[in-house]
Enzyme design. Structure first.
Site, PDB file in Angstrom:
ATOM      1  N   HIS A  52      24.933 121.620  20.313  1.00  0.00           N
ATOM      2  CA  HIS A  52      25.505 120.482  21.036  1.00  0.00           C
ATOM      3  C   HIS A  52      26.970 120.367  20.607  1.00  0.00           C
ATOM      4  O   HIS A  52      27.275 120.450  19.419  1.00  0.00           O
ATOM      5  CB  HIS A  52      24.725 119.217  20.671  1.00  0.00           C
ATOM      6  CG  HIS A  52      25.007 118.044  21.559  1.00  0.00           C
ATOM      7  ND1 HIS A  52      26.228 117.408  21.569  1.00  0.00           N
ATOM      8  CD2 HIS A  52      24.234 117.390  22.449  1.00  0.00           C
ATOM      9  CE1 HIS A  52      26.179 116.412  22.447  1.00  0.00           C
ATOM     10  NE2 HIS A  52      24.984 116.386  22.992  1.00  0.00           N
ATOM     11  N   ARG A  54      31.064 111.066  26.718  1.00  0.00           N
ATOM     12  CA  ARG A  54      31.879 111.716  27.760  1.00  0.00           C
ATOM     13  C   ARG A  54      31.475 111.256  29.147  1.00  0.00           C
ATOM     14  O   ARG A  54      32.314 111.112  30.031  1.00  0.00           O
ATOM     15  CB  ARG A  54      31.773 113.240  27.606  1.00  0.00           C
ATOM     16  CG  ARG A  54      32.588 113.757  26.408  1.00  0.00           C
ATOM     17  CD  ARG A  54      32.297 115.213  26.084  1.00  0.00           C
ATOM     18  NE  ARG A  54      30.982 115.350  25.444  1.00  0.00           N
ATOM     19  CZ  ARG A  54      30.131 116.338  25.663  1.00  0.00           C
ATOM     20  NH1 ARG A  54      30.434 117.293  26.521  1.00  0.00           N
ATOM     21  NH2 ARG A  54      28.967 116.385  25.045  1.00  0.00           N
TER      22      ARG A  54
END
Lengths: 606, 251
Positions: A236, A256
């Site tokens: 990740h 994000r």
């Protein structure tokens, strides 16, 4: 040797999202069902999932539907997915989410009062049903509360050490031990469902909980089942990097999705320069366009411009951060800066990302409403796992099923964020359904006491050892080795060296000394975990050595490009033969014409 | 690296003693890191529960310097600062629950309480419609990570041992979640009063003070439930109505 015997129609190993959903379904179909889980109920790794569950409900953008979800999943997986699993997942996830709501889940709402959906990397439209940034907690608690009222027996803090099989290899049950008193238990079961999650504790920088030691992967491998795609490990892109003791803890992609941007030490938004050819034209190409997208999304409008490049798939973003750091443009402590403070108001940040705010404040002394976070790649998920039938989730061993992260096929070479929580409930349900169906067709297995005795003797052996290393020391060193040699960027010599090291680790594990107590002995349990970790690390390193290309969650410094030839349609298959882990390659089955049409493969061969 | 000393309770079923360990400290370490370091370097057998090490699962509850908290969210720098210079940091298991070994206790009673609460009962049709405002009332209670630190701290359980008559703050949070869920159709007030004994709570707010998830247990869960119980059972107008008519007045 003394042990307690139990008989069930269906045994589910693991109590995360997949295990609970499987048990609920098996019980609903009338099967006498038990869950055996390593921790207390509600503590499984699902609880850590943050961003959301992907399902094409179309609540936030009515252009969405299962076909787009299918396309996104296949593209994110670099077309190595089992197409049928990707189709079933895209078609059934919406119903599974709605069902959770009826069982008590309270998802965030749209202005019209329906389940809201959030943007995430690789998803064309806002698709993730969520609860702030703690969606996993919501899902596990909902399933847990449904599960305890579904007539399922629950064996908490029991660890399954061995699967039992009859002469033709059919799975007939398992042996487990109770951590609280050390007692041994033998379970006869017509079907066994593995729902044990992943393997990421094999890396020292990881987002996984202590349970993630590849138990189900190893149980399946030792029972003769096939594992596929074991080279594909998702790093990740955004784990915490500082302070050292929290390195690896997850920072949700939701940051994000809510507009957070990635910058290097020079203040440059480097993702604009890191768009692979297969995604060219899909994302914003200027900060203005990107900012406009954030503005539209925040205002609740349907986005008319392209999304920020920070929302590229996880494999792409992780490698980009890695590159910035390697080339000397990293943050103070060797990561990238993830900045939401400059994009959203403090009130919005605290409302949308409460647990991130809390986590950074408590563990790093950083106020994310004012300062950027430092983030870097962390081992997060394994795409590889037990090969299963797409419809039934049965493995290549009769009577043995697998669902969730321990199973493989849905995600191909890279999983899209949000597709894991929906994977759990879609395929957990199917595993429970078909395991229960099998239970109506076969007799209750008679267990062989000699097999049980052998399993128990193996479990007890470490307690009788004199001298020897602390298993914790071997555990720490194994994880450091995997981080160094089988990490995000791999090369042949290091992978070969890792395989040599793993042989040595296997020997060391066999000599560790956890002490002699049978009561909640953490060291004793660690010896069992280590045995699985060595096996699964070996499977991963071997598959990574074999695949001489870079694709999704597998990157080779010595083969940096995707191979448009053989590896673009080939699957690595791992099995154990006479005690040795062996690998061979198989041709991937391609989707039928009507599904092929949905894919935009034109850009695939880059 | 600097060294730190701490005492950890070692023993089984309540019998045991505080054992002192010296651990090397790195920057940013939390108390759970210290326990792991002891396990990996000194005492493989040392028992503790943990899962996520990120404050999300609620497994690693313990009493640190006498206060119940999560070991994974307790930074060593803070603990060193709070511990007087002539004292040593202490780590003990939760006192309210039966002891198993070292830092591990038997919390199964909490799971029995969970099972005793009637699950959500909403309308059959799907695609429920309710607002974010309505969602948030129930969502606060759903952030509970089941660390059982509130149960450990509540004096009704800790000192008075009313396990048979009182569900404890965790159970009240669960009941409030369903009671305030916009779609729940179950009448929960009788069980709030009788089965789970909300009357035992005298709103000292100890549970709210220790909740690592920051749930306002007393003000948002317990007091509204108490008000609903009072409305139902102790409203003087309704009592007069019942006396005269012999019938209940449902509101």
């Amino acid at each position: 040797m003394t042990f307690e015997s139990h008989e069930y129609d269906v045994i589910v190993v693991g109590a995360g999202g997949a295990g609970l959903r499987a048990a609920i379904e098996a019980s609903r179909q009338g099967a006498k069902t038990a869950i055996i889980c390593k921790s207390l109920l509600g503590k499984a790794h699902t609880v850590m999932a943050e961003g959301g569950a992907a399902a094409a409900l179309g609540n936030a953008d009515d252009r969405d539907g299962w076909k787009v979800h299918f396309k996104d999943t296949m593209k994110g997986g670099k077309y190595l997915n089992n197409w049928r699993m990707a189709q079933i997942h895209a078609q059934e996830s919406a119903d599974r989410i709605r069902e959770l709501e009826q069982w008590g889940a309270v998802f965030d709402r749209t202005p019209k009062g329906l389940i809201n959906q959030r943007n995430f990397g690789g998803h064309t439209y806002p698709r993730l049903a969520h609860v702030g940034d703690s969606t996993g907690l919501e899902i596990i608690r909902t399933l847990q509360e449904k599960g305890i009222h579904s007539g399922v027996d629950i064996f908490m803090e029991y660890t399954v050490s061995h699967l039992l099989q009859n002469d033709d290899g059919t799975c007939t049950g398992c042996v487990a031990y109770n951590r609280v008193d050390g007692a041994m238990h033998a379970f006869s079961s017509k079907s066994v469902i593995l729902a044990t999650g992943g393997i990421t504790r094999c890396w020292s920088v990881c987002s996984g909980s202590w349970e993630y030691t590849g138990d189900g992967h190893a149980l399946a491998l030792n029972a003769g089942a096939e594992l596929i795609d074991m080279e594909f490990v998702q790093f990740h892109p955004t784990g915490m990097v500082w302070p050292p003791s929290v390195r690896g803890i997850l920072v949700t992609e939701g940051v994000r999705g809510e507009g957070g941007v990635l910058k290097n030490s020079e203040g440059v938004r480097f993702m604009f320069d890191n768009v692979p050819d297969m995604f060219k034209g899909d994302h914003a190409e200027s900060e203005e366009e990107s900012n406009e997208w954030v503005r539209q999304v925040v205002a609740g409008e349907i986005a008319t411009v392209r999304r920020p490049p920070e929302l590229l798939t996880r494999d792409v973003v992780a490698k980009a951060i890695n590159k910035e750091v390697a080339e000397g443009r990293g943050s103070t402590h060797g990561g990238a800066y993830l900045d939401i403070a400059s994009q959203r108001s403090p009130e919005e940040i605290i409302s949308k990302l409460p647990s991130m705010h809390h986590q950074f404040k408590e563990l790093a002394g950083v106020d994310i409403t004012k300062e950027p976070m430092e983030v870097g790649p962390t081992a997060h998920y394994v795409m590889g796992g037990v090969r299963v039938d797409a419809e039934t989730q049965e493995s290549t061993v009769a009577g043995l099923f697998a669902a969730g992260e321990v199973a493989s096929g849905l995600h191909g070479a890279n999983r899209l964020g949000g597709n894991s929580l929906s994977d759990l409930i879609v395929f957990g349900k199917r595993a429970g359904e078909f395991a229960a169906k099998r239970a109506t067709e076969v007799e209750q297995p008679q267990l062989d006491n000699a097999d049980i005795d052998a399993a128990i003797a193996a479990n007890l052996a470490p307690l009788a050892r004199e001298g020897g290393e602390n298993p914790g020391k071997v555990y720490d060193e194994l994880r450091d080795m995997m981080q160094e040699k089988v990490g995000i960027i791999r090369k042949e010599a290091e992978l070969e060296s890792a395989l040599e090291d793993l042989k040595e680790f296997a020997t060391r594990v066999g000599k560790t000394n956890p002490g002699s107590s049978m009561i909640y002995n953490s060291g004793w349990h660690q010896v069992m975990d280590l045995t699985n970790m060595v096996e699964i690390s070996t499977a991963c390193a071997l598959a990574a050595l074999t695949r001489t290309e870079s694709r999704g969650g597998h990157t080779r410094e010595d083969h940096p490009e995707p191979d448009n030839g053989m590896w673009s349609h080939t699957t690595n298959v791992i099995r154990k033969i006479d005690g040795d882990i062996v690998i061979n390659q198989e041709e991937l089955i391609q989707p039928p014409a009507e599904l092929e049409e949905l894919l935009d493969r034109v850009k695939k061969e880059d | 690296m600097t060294d730190v000393k701490m005492q950890i309770f070692r023993g089984e079923e309540g019998e045991g003693e505080m054992v002192e360990y010296t651990i090397g400290l790195d920057e940013g370490m939390v108390l759970l890191d210290c326990v792991h370091r002891i396990q990996h370097e000194q005492e493989a057998e040392l028992s503790c529960r943990w899962n996520c090490k990120a404050g999300k699962c609620g497994s690693c509850s313990a009493e640190i310097n006498g206060k119940a908290r999560l070991m994974c969210m307790t930074r060593m720098s803070d603990i060193i600062e709070e511990t007087p210079e002539d004292e040593v940091i202490t780590v003990r298991p939760m006192k309210t629950f039966p002891h198993i070994k070292d830092l591990v206790t038997d919390v199964s009673w909490n799971y029995e309480m969970a099972k005793a609460v009637v699950p959500l009962k909403g309308p059959e049709e799907t695609d429920w419609v309710f607002s974010q405002f309505e969602a948030e009332r129930a969502q606060e209670f759903r952030t509970c990570i089941e660390c059982f630190i509130c149960q450990d701290t509540c004096h009704v359980l800790r000192e008075y041992r009313k396990f048979d008559e009182f569900g404890g703050p965790r159970t009240m949070v669960r009941l409030a979640n369903f009671e305030m869920h916009p779609m729940d159709q179950e009448d929960r007030i009788p069980e709030v009063k009788d089965e789970f004994g909300i009357g035992y709570c005298n709103i000292n707010k100890c549970c709210t003070d220790v909740c690592p998830a920051g749930i306002n247990i007393t003000d948002n869960a317990i007091i509204p439930l108490k008000e609903r119980v009072v409305d139902r059972y102790y409203d003087p107008i309704k009592m007069i109505w019942r006396t005269i008519t012999g019938r209940k007045l449902r509101t």
